[in-house]
Scaffold this motif. Structure first.
Motif, short mmCIF file in Angstrom:
data_model
loop_
_atom_site.label_atom_id
_atom_site.label_comp_id
_atom_site.label_asym_id
_atom_site.label_seq_id
_atom_site.Cartn_x
_atom_site.Cartn_y
_atom_site.Cartn_z
N ASP A 1 0.83 -1.20 0.00
CA ASP A 1 0.00 0.00 0.00
C ASP A 1 0.87 1.26 0.00
OD1 ASP A 1 -2.25 -1.56 -0.01
OD2 ASP A 1 -2.60 -1.43 2.17
N GLN A 2 1.94 1.23 0.81
CA GLN A 2 2.83 2.39 0.87
C GLN A 2 3.54 2.58 -0.48
OE1 GLN A 2 5.47 2.45 4.22
NE2 GLN A 2 3.87 1.94 5.69
N TYR A 3 3.91 1.46 -1.09
CA TYR A 3 4.57 1.54 -2.41
C TYR A 3 3.64 2.18 -3.43
CZ TYR A 3 5.80 0.16 -7.12
OH TYR A 3 6.05 0.18 -8.46
N LYS A 4 2.38 1.74 -3.46
CA LYS A 4 1.41 2.28 -4.41
C LYS A 4 1.23 3.78 -4.20
CE LYS A 4 -1.21 -1.99 -5.15
NZ LYS A 4 -2.53 -2.68 -4.98
N GLN A 5 1.20 4.22 -2.96
CA GLN A 5 1.08 5.65 -2.67
C GLN A 5 2.30 6.41 -3.19
OE1 GLN A 5 0.37 6.01 1.54
NE2 GLN A 5 -1.58 4.92 1.47
N MET A 6 3.47 5.82 -2.92
CA MET A 6 4.71 6.46 -3.37
C MET A 6 4.80 6.48 -4.89
SD MET A 6 7.56 5.11 -0.64
CE MET A 6 7.60 5.75 1.02
N GLU A 7 4.34 5.38 -5.52
CA GLU A 7 4.38 5.32 -6.98
C GLU A 7 3.48 6.40 -7.58
OE1 GLU A 7 3.93 1.96 -10.48
OE2 GLU A 7 2.49 1.97 -8.83
N GLN A 8 2.29 6.60 -7.01
CA GLN A 8 1.39 7.63 -7.51
C GLN A 8 2.00 9.01 -7.31
OE1 GLN A 8 -1.48 7.15 -9.25
NE2 GLN A 8 -1.30 9.37 -9.57
N LYS A 9 2.65 9.22 -6.15
CA LYS A 9 3.32 10.48 -5.88
C LYS A 9 4.42 10.72 -6.90
CE LYS A 9 4.55 14.10 -3.38
NZ LYS A 9 3.70 15.31 -3.23
N MET A 10 5.16 9.65 -7.21
CA MET A 10 6.23 9.75 -8.20
C MET A 10 5.67 10.13 -9.56
SD MET A 10 7.68 7.92 -10.95
CE MET A 10 7.26 6.20 -10.66
N ARG A 11 4.57 9.51 -9.97
CA ARG A 11 3.97 9.83 -11.26
C ARG A 11 3.57 11.30 -11.33
NH1 ARG A 11 2.89 5.27 -14.20
NH2 ARG A 11 2.89 3.29 -13.04
N ASN A 12 2.97 11.78 -10.27
CA ASN A 12 2.57 13.19 -10.23
C ASN A 12 3.78 14.12 -10.34
OD1 ASN A 12 -0.08 12.36 -9.91
ND2 ASN A 12 -0.05 12.55 -7.67
N LEU A 13 4.84 13.78 -9.59
CA LEU A 13 6.06 14.61 -9.62
C LEU A 13 6.72 14.56 -10.99
CD1 LEU A 13 7.66 13.86 -6.13
CD2 LEU A 13 6.55 15.97 -6.87
N MET A 14 6.73 13.37 -11.61
CA MET A 14 7.35 13.25 -12.93
C MET A 14 6.60 14.08 -13.98
SD MET A 14 10.09 11.55 -12.59
CE MET A 14 10.20 12.26 -10.95
N GLN A 15 5.26 14.14 -13.84
CA GLN A 15 4.49 14.98 -14.74
C GLN A 15 4.87 16.45 -14.56
OE1 GLN A 15 0.36 14.11 -13.99
NE2 GLN A 15 0.42 12.14 -15.06
N GLU A 16 5.05 16.86 -13.31
CA GLU A 16 5.47 18.23 -13.04
C GLU A 16 6.86 18.49 -13.60
OE1 GLU A 16 4.95 19.65 -9.03
OE2 GLU A 16 3.26 18.30 -8.68
N VAL A 17 7.73 17.51 -13.45
CA VAL A 17 9.09 17.64 -13.98
C VAL A 17 9.06 17.80 -15.50
CG1 VAL A 17 11.27 16.43 -14.37
CG2 VAL A 17 10.25 16.44 -12.09
N GLU A 18 8.24 17.01 -16.17
CA GLU A 18 8.15 17.10 -17.62
C GLU A 18 7.64 18.47 -18.06
OE1 GLU A 18 9.14 15.12 -20.09
OE2 GLU A 18 10.11 13.97 -18.49
N VAL A 19 6.61 18.96 -17.34
CA VAL A 19 6.09 20.29 -17.65
C VAL A 19 7.18 21.33 -17.45
CG1 VAL A 19 4.46 22.09 -16.93
CG2 VAL A 19 3.70 19.70 -17.11
N LEU A 20 7.91 21.20 -16.34
CA LEU A 20 8.99 22.14 -16.04
C LEU A 20 10.08 22.08 -17.09
CD1 LEU A 20 10.03 24.21 -13.99
CD2 LEU A 20 11.13 22.34 -12.76
N LYS A 21 10.42 20.87 -17.54
CA LYS A 21 11.45 20.71 -18.56
C LYS A 21 11.04 21.39 -19.87
CE LYS A 21 13.26 16.60 -19.05
NZ LYS A 21 13.33 15.12 -19.11
N LYS A 22 9.76 21.22 -20.24
CA LYS A 22 9.27 21.86 -21.46
C LYS A 22 9.31 23.38 -21.34
CE LYS A 22 6.26 18.06 -22.91
NZ LYS A 22 4.86 17.61 -23.15
N GLU A 23 8.91 23.87 -20.14
CA GLU A 23 8.96 25.31 -19.93
C GLU A 23 10.40 25.82 -19.99
OE1 GLU A 23 7.05 25.91 -16.21
OE2 GLU A 23 5.01 25.77 -17.04
#
Length: 294
Positions: free
Chosen positions: A106-128
């Motif tokens: 359960d903790q892994y799944k939470q962390m994985e979802q958090k990672m996905r959200n952060l990676m999306q932000e990183v991608e947006v930031l990289k494009k900017e």
């Protein structure tokens, strides 16, 4: 009769032993079955634990790669990676029971979802950042072009200023010197004899120049005789590091039109030989000539 009783007892004993044997076999089978079930459970639990550990390692690797890109989100990424690292350490020492594994999953799944959200932000930031970098590069190119253009303009302006300065200088031409004998009547007779000379007449022309600055112009005339003596006033003036000894000065009112200048330098005991006449505009020699007295 006794034989019948003995046989009955024997049969009873055999029956009991048979029942005990069957019971033992059933018990042994059950123990074996339970052992296999336990082994299967333990094996499955270990496999699930390894899978969770592998997932956490991949999650950590994803964070490491993102942190290496050194974005403005690095601090937040490092904090989440540290949480993953801490959970991996806890999982290594965990008992590995089903309830515990469920908690880690359960903790892994939470962390994985958090990672996905952060990676999306990183991608947006990289494009900017990429867009910003492109804009900065374009701006840099424009600035470089503007700088080069300005340098060209500055160079052209300097050349133009030099051209204007050069063109605005007055040109002194037709420098001539004649020797004269002064009669008591005031009449002047031209001569080339040193013994007959009473004065020198020096003339020159200032050419027309539309872009020159109008106003009074002072020229310094220097006359050097055959014995290398400066005739006339023999006054000395300095222009910066240069000094000039001159015979006389002449002031001309210049109004951008051609001006003819004529001055006389009286004297006595003129020596025979070649004379040199120089005209200076401040410290700059603008015209020169020579003549000879016999």
């Amino acid at each position: 009769m006794e034989n019948q009783n003995g046989n009955s007892k024997l049969k009873a004993i055999i029956a009991i032993l048979a029942i005990l044997l069957v019971g033992s076999l059933i018990y042994i089978f059950k123990l074996t079955s339970d052992a296999k079930t336990l082994e299967t459970v333990v094996s499955t639990t270990k496999s699930e634990k390894d899978d969770v550990m592998k997932d956490l390692e991949e999650l950590k690797a994803t964070y490491d790669a993102a942190i290496a890109e050194n974005t403005s989100m690095s601090d937040e990424l490092i904090a989440e990676r540290d949480k993953v690292t801490k959970l991996m350490a806890e999982l290594k020492t965990a008992k590995g029971d089903a309830a515990s594994l469920r908690k880690y999953k359960d903790q892994y799944k939470q962390m994985e979802q958090k990672m996905r959200n952060l990676m999306q932000e990183v991608e947006v930031l990289k494009k900017e950042n990429q867009t910003l970098t492109t804009n900065l590069d374009s701006t840099k190119v424009v600035l470089e072009d503007s700088k080069k253009y300005n340098q060209v303009l500055v160079g052209q302006n300097e050349e133009l200023a030099k051209t204007v300065e050069k063109g605005s200088k007055l040109s002194v031409t037709n420098l001539k010197t004649a020797a004269y004998k002064q009669r008591s009547s005031g009449k002047q007779i031209e001569t080339d004899k040193a013994s007959r000379t009473d004065l020198l007449q020096i003339s020159f022309t200032i050419a027309e120049n539309a872009i020159a600055k109008s106003g009074d112009k002072v020229y310094y005339v220097q006359v050097i005789d055959a014995k290398n003596n400066v005739l006339g006033d023999k006054a000395t003036i300095s222009f910066g590091e240069t000094s000039l000894t001159y015979s006389f000065t002449t002031t001309v009112k210049y109004e951008n039109k051609t001006v003819n200048v004529k001055e006389q330098l009286p004297g006595k005991d003129f020596a025979k030989g070649t004379y040199f006449v120089n005209v200076f505009d401040k410290g700059e020699l603008v015209s020169k000539s020579s003549f000879t007295l016999k």
